[in-house]
Design an enzyme around this catalytic site. Structure first.
Site, short mmCIF file in Angstrom:
data_model
loop_
_atom_site.label_atom_id
_atom_site.label_comp_id
_atom_site.label_asym_id
_atom_site.label_seq_id
_atom_site.Cartn_x
_atom_site.Cartn_y
_atom_site.Cartn_z
N GLY A 147 59.08 30.73 -18.77
CA GLY A 147 57.93 30.56 -17.89
C GLY A 147 56.97 29.47 -18.31
O GLY A 147 56.02 29.17 -17.60
N HIS A 148 57.19 28.83 -19.47
CA HIS A 148 56.23 27.84 -19.98
C HIS A 148 56.95 26.62 -20.53
O HIS A 148 57.06 26.46 -21.75
CB HIS A 148 55.38 28.47 -21.08
CG HIS A 148 54.14 27.70 -21.40
ND1 HIS A 148 54.08 26.75 -22.39
CD2 HIS A 148 52.90 27.74 -20.86
CE1 HIS A 148 52.86 26.26 -22.47
NE2 HIS A 148 52.13 26.85 -21.55
N PHE A 149 57.43 25.79 -19.83
CA PHE A 149 57.50 25.62 -18.38
C PHE A 149 58.98 25.52 -18.01
O PHE A 149 59.73 24.95 -18.80
CB PHE A 149 56.77 24.36 -17.94
CG PHE A 149 55.30 24.38 -18.23
CD1 PHE A 149 54.43 25.06 -17.38
CD2 PHE A 149 54.76 23.74 -19.34
CE1 PHE A 149 53.06 25.08 -17.62
CE2 PHE A 149 53.40 23.77 -19.60
CZ PHE A 149 52.55 24.43 -18.74
N VAL A 197 57.67 24.05 -23.29
CA VAL A 197 56.64 23.61 -24.24
C VAL A 197 56.11 24.85 -24.95
O VAL A 197 55.79 25.86 -24.31
CB VAL A 197 55.49 22.88 -23.51
CG1 VAL A 197 54.36 22.56 -24.46
CG2 VAL A 197 56.00 21.61 -22.85
#
Length: 160
Positions: free
Chosen positions: A61-63, A68
């Site tokens: 989810g990041h990203f 990252v």
């Protein structure tokens, strides 16, 4: 814990494998963010490492288009590193009666993204203790380049 030598001033230099890190921090998976301590001098400095791998739980989810490592997680890794130095300096191990809490942060800076495959070198230097507050200057590096820095404070809790 392994003694890896002495400084010129005769101070003991320690290193810690993951088993000793687990004894020195109350954190556990998925929130334990220190894999090894390379060098620790009580009352002075610590250098630890965190291997950043793609299978960390937050990367999907990041990203999704470019994974990252979240900056706030880097700061937590630095706080855990400073916590280890605080416990070693105090000659204590964490337990319900003697927790250490992250109580403040100043001057946080992020200089470049950290990605899967990077190895974070986490550094903390004890600057001073005053009225029960321990102040540290911290930094994280990848390949010798500073990626994050911050001044942090930790304090012993009451155990309640």
């Amino acid at each position: 814990m392994t003694e890896t030598g002495k400084t010129e001033q005769g101070e003991q230099v320690l290193s810690m494998d993951i088993n000793e890190v687990l004894r020195r921090l109350p954190h556990r998976y998925p929130f334990l963010l220190v894999d090894r301590v390379q060098e620790c001098i009580a009352g002075k400095t610590i250098r630890a490492l965190k291997n950043v791998t793609y299978n960390e739980h937050f990367f999907p989810g990041h990203f999704p288009h470019r994974p990252v490592f979240p900056g706030v997680i880097i700061l937590e890794a630095l706080a855990q590193t400073a916590g280890i130095l605080a416990f070693v300096t105090a000659g204590q191990y964490p337990d319900a009666e003697r927790p250490m809490y992250f109580v403040g942060i100043d001057n946080a800076r992020f200089r470049r993204p950290v990605e899967p495959g990077d190895q974070l070198i986490l550094k903390a230097k004890l600057e001073r203790t005053m009225r029960g507050i321990w102040k540290f200057s911290t930094s994280a590096e990848v390949d010798g380049e500073e990626v994050t820095s911050a001044d942090m404070m930790v304090a012993p809790g009451t155990g309640k």
